[in-house]
Write an enzyme that holds these catalytic residues in place. Structure first.
Site, PDB file in Angstrom:
ATOM      1  N   GLY A   1     -12.257  38.864  54.438  1.00 12.88           N
ATOM      2  CA  GLY A   1     -11.649  39.407  53.466  1.00 12.88           C
ATOM      3  C   GLY A   1     -10.164  39.072  52.231  1.00 12.88           C
ATOM      4  O   GLY A   1      -9.388  38.645  53.749  1.00 12.88           O
TER       5      GLY A   1
ATOM      6  N   HIS B   1     -17.784  53.416  39.815  1.00 15.48           N
ATOM      7  CA  HIS B   1     -17.342  52.883  38.675  1.00 15.48           C
ATOM      8  C   HIS B   1     -17.884  53.202  37.762  1.00 15.48           C
ATOM      9  O   HIS B   1     -19.221  53.024  37.662  1.00 15.48           O
ATOM     10  CB  HIS B   1     -17.394  51.271  39.169  1.00 15.48           C
ATOM     11  CG  HIS B   1     -16.435  50.226  38.761  1.00 15.48           C
ATOM     12  ND1 HIS B   1     -16.684  50.182  36.924  1.00 15.48           N
ATOM     13  CD2 HIS B   1     -15.225  49.932  38.768  1.00 15.48           C
ATOM     14  CE1 HIS B   1     -15.691  49.498  36.887  1.00 15.48           C
ATOM     15  NE2 HIS B   1     -14.651  49.271  37.414  1.00 15.48           N
TER      16      HIS B   1
ATOM     17  N   ARG C   1     -11.305  55.684  37.203  1.00 15.98           N
ATOM     18  CA  ARG C   1     -12.920  55.502  36.904  1.00 15.98           C
ATOM     19  C   ARG C   1     -13.718  56.839  37.252  1.00 15.98           C
ATOM     20  O   ARG C   1     -14.830  57.394  36.677  1.00 15.98           O
ATOM     21  CB  ARG C   1     -13.297  54.689  38.089  1.00 15.98           C
ATOM     22  CG  ARG C   1     -12.473  53.234  37.883  1.00 15.98           C
ATOM     23  CD  ARG C   1     -12.332  52.407  38.688  1.00 15.98           C
ATOM     24  NE  ARG C   1     -11.906  51.299  38.890  1.00 15.98           N
ATOM     25  CZ  ARG C   1     -11.713  50.069  39.419  1.00 15.98           C
ATOM     26  NH1 ARG C   1     -12.166  50.796  40.846  1.00 15.98           N
ATOM     27  NH2 ARG C   1     -11.315  48.531  38.927  1.00 15.98           N
TER      28      ARG C   1
END
Lengths: 248, 214, 666
Positions: free
Chosen positions: C42, C266, C337
């Site tokens: 990643g 989220h 969030r």
């Protein structure tokens, strides 16, 4: 909704492969892959081997899902990956053919899973800008006109799924390669090594056994990100210029 | 493919212009004079050798491409055959260029045997205009074009040529990298107009002959 | 044992610079002799592999995907933060640092966060140079937007696909190193164990996922960049294959797991539709720049909507409760969030949810469409435009900004978000917890490093939007290339390790045994069904809000489920083939152990902070109540043995530059 699935089963690259028929009970809110999950759960509960298929993000961005549904890579919806294809686009009683991407450059690993590492090797051949960590100047020192950035983005939006190859009657990888060539050649920072890049990437593409472009344009039509064949023209231009160029 | 194709596209226009001489009501004089000019002028002669080379190159390249592309696809075909193209494109034609080209090639063989070879072999009768002797190419043309079988063969072949051009014209520009948001639509329009003009133009000649003389 | 954070001395702003200039180096000649294994491709893994390859180390990089480009960083939508102050709106390295520490509810290390803020600007420059097509203004300059929890515009973005573009940048940089021979890529290889020799990480055991072969790979050090473990909840916004196995295997070999209960929920995801659902889809936080969150004021209206008797458009303006704007006037819809998620839960718990399951609120763009429409009409010189024109122009502007997100929403739900408000609900998205690392990003196991979401370091108890991309790339491009030298400079005389060492032998045997056991189990239930059950327990008791009773209950349930799993699970196929079910079975087995540890961690933290909300600890207004006196520490857990209670180590958090305050966004 009741569906009949004709799914391609193939043990490995050497196996000949065949279609297998399965009945599945699905509903319209499911994604296509969730429908396959249901089928696989069913198979596992019958102690049979589930159908191998590739998937990961299920948001249409990673490019892992790779099957051909009723003759179309990623199925019938335009600019939609298999994972984002929902069952509301099918009808009760439909028969659906599910096959792997078929191309010499993408040998089958198992069932619907194919080996797409050829794409990695094409990128390794030149799909980058040669800059090492720590070298760059300030991001705003390189001005990029808005429309150029936007065009480069359109090309860079490619998810590397290989649908272009699967859709092309010639199994050509030109759309994929040209998207990368375009993305980098359009930007000022990528122009420096454009000649070398296009030459090396095209050479690698040919070595991988992909076909040539005969402008069928199925790639653009089936591309889940709507990458334009304008990019192929741009790559052709770049390649012609590179062929006449004396640069190494 | 694209460069040889583009050359052949230009050639076809010249060829059509020449062949339209056939339609004069002069017993073939204009046409025969034109044929003479075409076979004796040294510049045209050079170009004609170039033409033969290009036709062969176009065909051989095409077949090589065709076979390479088939190999790239692999042996296994999709169970359901769907071919969708980008907007305003004709993917079905594009994917059949190999077949279309092969038909055209066979047509060419017949066509050349019928007219061109006979002239080259010197077996044609001659005719004299203002003291100059020329081969009467008009005669075998008229003979062929009053035979219904040949007329149908020619008309069908011209349809195939038109379809081949329909894709080939704009495709050659794309292959040369000449794709532009502003100009490409114009190129496509010209390509289509050209294909119709060439196919209809060539097909009309045998039809008119047949109607006139058969 | 005292956990040593190895934070360098000096003023906060000087620490990294000073440390960099004094840390031991490895000469180019020696770098060539040293091998590094990087697991994961990643943002963190690919950028680390690329940078280390550029330095001249021999890098072997592993991914279980078919291509490094599939890593889940690719799905990040909104953007990446950097303290560039291009907007002239008062941004600075300190402010980014402060926002991040505050956003994390004061549960992260000051020095780490400051370093992150410091290198953030370099990341943008690096990515631009790599060809990342960031959004530009007409003048050609980089554009910015705003994200939750901050009052400046510091987020750089590439439409709604920033993660994709950044990952491709890192992937290309790594591909360049592959072509130069500095990096060797092993795709379709999953790491199943880390190998320790004399207490130091010296290699891994990986399974070739195509042939099923178990392989041994040795190196002088091992870097894990294997992402987060949000999939322990089964339903999350993570990709289907995201898992904890690599990190968990490290834990089993002695690495500590830090703050595992810190999970980010989220607020803007598409609500769940049915039982069969395999994952949840995130709608970028950037939508909250223009979308207004609301529920009906009256419970009966909400009920009518749930039953399909009314739609959003039937609720008049005065009957809508824009609860974020009401409760948090200073930040409004752009609160962080954790705050936004909890607020949605409060409304839905009060019966005001607007989807059939009762778990959903509206995200409405009508005001933005009208506002943009008017402004566009004005700039076009239209006088007194009618409502339809305004709407049309406004929709065009919104489409330009969020077109791809709206399209994705419509594809999934079949509803047109330009006409009816989006329906959203919180979902598990990111895990702030992870392997414990020191300032060098080295775990307590020497030679074992952890980068990106895999470690715990920078986000405290809550991550701010657009900070994950920043951290992944900071770790990979600008931290590890330096700090790996602190370990490797002592290894320059160490010869390459043979994979015939008994340690490799033992580790491979252990892996083979674990896999064989799963295959030979011959139970009757699918792996998927167990995973789903585990997820339900986790979401119910260790999700958006937690309490002592629930957590204790969950631990018991997980233990039972784990036992059942090892008796009842059925894994088809064999070891020596491509077998995704086997891969999954192994991952779920690890999730079963992690889940229990998460509950234990949540139970032991008797306070509410960031994403960790304990119902027992809240203010009268229902806000999180922190306990800085007793819990300002990093909880690092040592795994002792399955069935035994893990051991807790505390790394106290010292705050010198910022004052600990109650986090307020009111």
């Amino acid at each position: 909704m009741k569906l009949t699935l004709k799914v391609w089963r193939q043990k490995d690259a050497k196996d000949k492969g065949r279609f297998e028929t399965h009945q599945v009970e699905a509903n319209e809110h499911m994604s296509f892959l969730e429908m396959l999950d249901v089928m696989n759960e069913q198979l596992v509960s019958e102690k049979k081997e589930p159908v191998a298929f590739e998937h990961d993000c299920r948001e249409g961005i990673c490019g892992a899902c790779s099957m051909v549904i009723n003759g179309q890579p990623h199925g019938p919806q335009k600019t939609t990956t298999t994972c984002q294809l929902h069952m509301r686009h099918f009808k009760d009683g439909d028969t659906i053919y599910i096959e792997p991407f078929r191309a010499k450059g993408f040998p089958v690993i198992k069932d619907l899973v194919v080996d797409r590492s050829a794409f990695d090797r094409i990128i390794q051949a030149g799909g980058f800008i040669s800059v090492s960590t720590g070298q760059p100047v300030d991001g705003n020192a390189l001005l990029v006109p808005k429309d150029v950035a936007s065009k480069a983005f359109d090309a860079a939006a490619c998810i590397g799924c290989g649908a272009c190859v699967a859709a092309c009657p010639n199994a050509s990888a030109m759309l994929f390669v040209s998207a990368k060539v375009s993305h980098l050649a359009l930007l000022p920072q990528g122009k420096v090594e454009a000649t070398r890049r296009v030459r090396n990437m095209v050479r690698q593409m040919d070595e991988e056994g992909f076909g040539n472009c005969s402008n069928v344009t199925a790639c653009e039509a089936e591309c889940p990100k709507g990458i334009s064949i304008e990019n192929i023209a741009r790559m052709n231009r770049e390649y012609l210029c590179a062929s006449f160029s004396s640069e190494e | 493919m694209s460069l040889t194709g583009l050359f052949l596209i230009v050639f076809l226009l010249v060829h059509l212009a020449g062949n339209l001489q056939l339609l004069h009501h002069d017993g073939g004089e204009a046409f025969n004079r034109y044929a003479k000019f075409m076979t004796t002028n040294p510049l045209i002669k050079t170009v004609s050798y170039l033409l033969y080379t290009f036709i062969l190159m176009h065909a051989i390249q095409g077949w090589m491409l065709w076979s390479k592309n088939r190999a790239a696809r692999g042996n296994q075909r999709y169970a359901v055959h769907v071919l969708r193209g980008a907007e305003g494109q004709s993917p079905k034609v594009a994917s059949r260029m190999g077949w279309l080209g092969t038909i055209i090639f066979i047509f060419l063989l017949v066509h050349l045997y019928q007219f061109w070879l006979q002239m080259k072999m010197g077996v044609l009768p001659t005719v004299e205009y203002d003291g100059v002797t020329v081969n009467n190419l008009y005669l075998p043309v008229k003979e062929a074009y009053t035979d219904l079988g040949f007329v149908i063969f020619y008309v069908v072949s011209m349809y195939v040529v038109g379809v081949h051009l329909w894709h080939g014209f704009q495709s050659s520009f794309q292959t040369l990298g000449l794709n532009h948001r502003k100009y490409t639509p114009a190129i496509r329009f010209i390509g289509k107009a050209y294909s119709i003009l060439v196919a209809v133009g060539f097909a009309l000649i045998p039809i008119i002959f047949y109607l006139r003389y058969a | 044992m005292q956990l040593e954070g190895k934070i360098p001395p000096g003023q906060l702003a000087e620490k990294w610079t000073q440390y960099k200039s004094t840390m031991p180096l490895v000469s180019p000649d020696n770098k060539r002799r040293l091998d590094i294994i990087v697991v994961g491709t990643g943002l963190a893994g690919a950028s680390a592999a690329a940078s280390l390859g550029e330095l001249g180390y021999n890098v072997k990089v592993f991914t279980f995907h078919d291509s490094p480009r599939r890593a889940h960083s690719i799905a990040a939508q909104g953007g990446i933060n950097a303290a560039k102050n291009y907007r002239n709106d008062g941004d600075s390295v300190y402010r980014l640092f402060y926002d991040t520490v505050k956003g994390g509810d004061y549960r992260s290390r000051e020095a780490n966060v400051y370093r992150l803020s410091e290198v953030s600007a370099n990341i943008i420059d690096q990515c631009v140079a790599q060809g990342v097509p960031f959004a530009r203004e007409y003048g050609g300059y980089l554009d910015n937007r705003s994200f939750g929890g901050v009052q400046v515009q510091r987020t750089f973005y590439a439409r709604g696909q920033t993660g994709q573009q950044l990952l491709i940048g890192a992937y290309q940089a790594m591909s360049r190193q592959v072509s130069l021979g500095n990096v060797t890529l092993f795709n379709r290889h999953e790491m199943l164990d880390v190998v320790l020799i004399d207490g130091k990480a010296r290699g891994i055991i990986a399974r070739n996922l195509v042939t099923g072969e178990i392989e041994r790979h040795s190196a002088h050090c091992v870097i894990l960049a294997t992402g987060g473990y949000g999939n322990v909840f089964y339903l999350s916004t993570n990709a289907m294959n995201c898992n904890v196995t690599a990190a968990w295997r490290a834990v089993k070999r002695g690495a500590f797991m830090a703050n595992p209960c810190f999970t980010q929920i989220h607020p803007t995801c598409i609500p769940q539709y049915g039982e069969y659902q395999s994952k949840l889809t995130l709608m970028s936080e950037s939508l909250r720049n223009d979308g207004r969150v609301w529920v009906p004021k009256k419970v009966e209206d909400a009920k009518a909507i749930r039953e399909g008797r009314k739609t959003a458009n039937d609720i008049p303006e005065e009957d809508r409760d824009y609860y974020l704007e009401r409760r948090y006037p200073a930040f409004g819809n752009l609160v962080p969030r954790d705050v936004a998620s909890r607020a949605a839960k409060v409304e839905c718990d009060a019966g005001k949810g607007i989807v059939p399951t009762g778990l959903g609120v509206y995200l409405d763009f009508a005001s933005a469409i009208a506002r943009y429409g008017k402004s566009k009409a004005h700039s076009m010189g239209l006088e007194n435009p009618d409502a339809d024109t305004i709407r049309k122009l406004g929709e065009e502007v919104v489409e330009e900004k969020y077109g791809n997100l709206f399209e994705m929403y419509e594809k999934i739900t079949g509803e047109n978000p330009y006409k009816t408000p989006m329906k959203i609900y919180p979902a598990v998205h990111y895990t702030m917890g992870g392997l414990w690392v020191d300032y060098n990003l080295e775990t307590n196991v020497p030679g074992l490093f952890a980068l990106g979401e895999c470690n715990f370091s920078d986000h405290g108890a809550n991550r701010l939007g657009a900070s994950a991309l920043m951290q992944g790339l900071a770790d990979g491009y600008f931290v590890i290339p330096y700090t790996v030298g602190t370990f490797l400079s002592k290894e320059i005389r160490t010869p390459k390790f043979s994979t015939d060492a008994p340690e490799f032998e033992e580790a491979e045997k252990a892996v083979t045994e674990r896999l064989t056991k799963l295959l030979d189990n011959n139970g009757s239930q699918s792996v998927e069904s167990f995973h789903r059950r585990l997820g339900k327990i986790m979401w119910e008791y260790c999700g958006m809000s937690r309490n002592e009773e629930g957590l204790k209950k969950a631990m018991g349930l997980i233990r039972e489920l784990r036992e059942e799993y090892h008796k009842e699970v059925y894994v088809p196929g064999s070891m020596n083939e491509y077998n995704p079910e086997l891969e999954k079975a192994h991952r779920v087995a690890d999730f079963m152990e992690l889940g229990e540890l998460m509950c234990l961690d949540a139970l032991s933290r008797n306070e509410s902070c960031g994403g960790h909300f304990r119902e027992e600890y809240q203010t009268e207004e229902g806000e999180a109540l922190r306990d800085d006196k007793n819990y300002a520490y990093v909880a690092a857990w040592e795994w002792t043995d399955t069935g035994k209670e893990p051991r807790l180590y505390k790394e106290p958090l010292k705050f010198e530059a910022v004052e600990l305050k109650t986090r307020s966004y009111k």
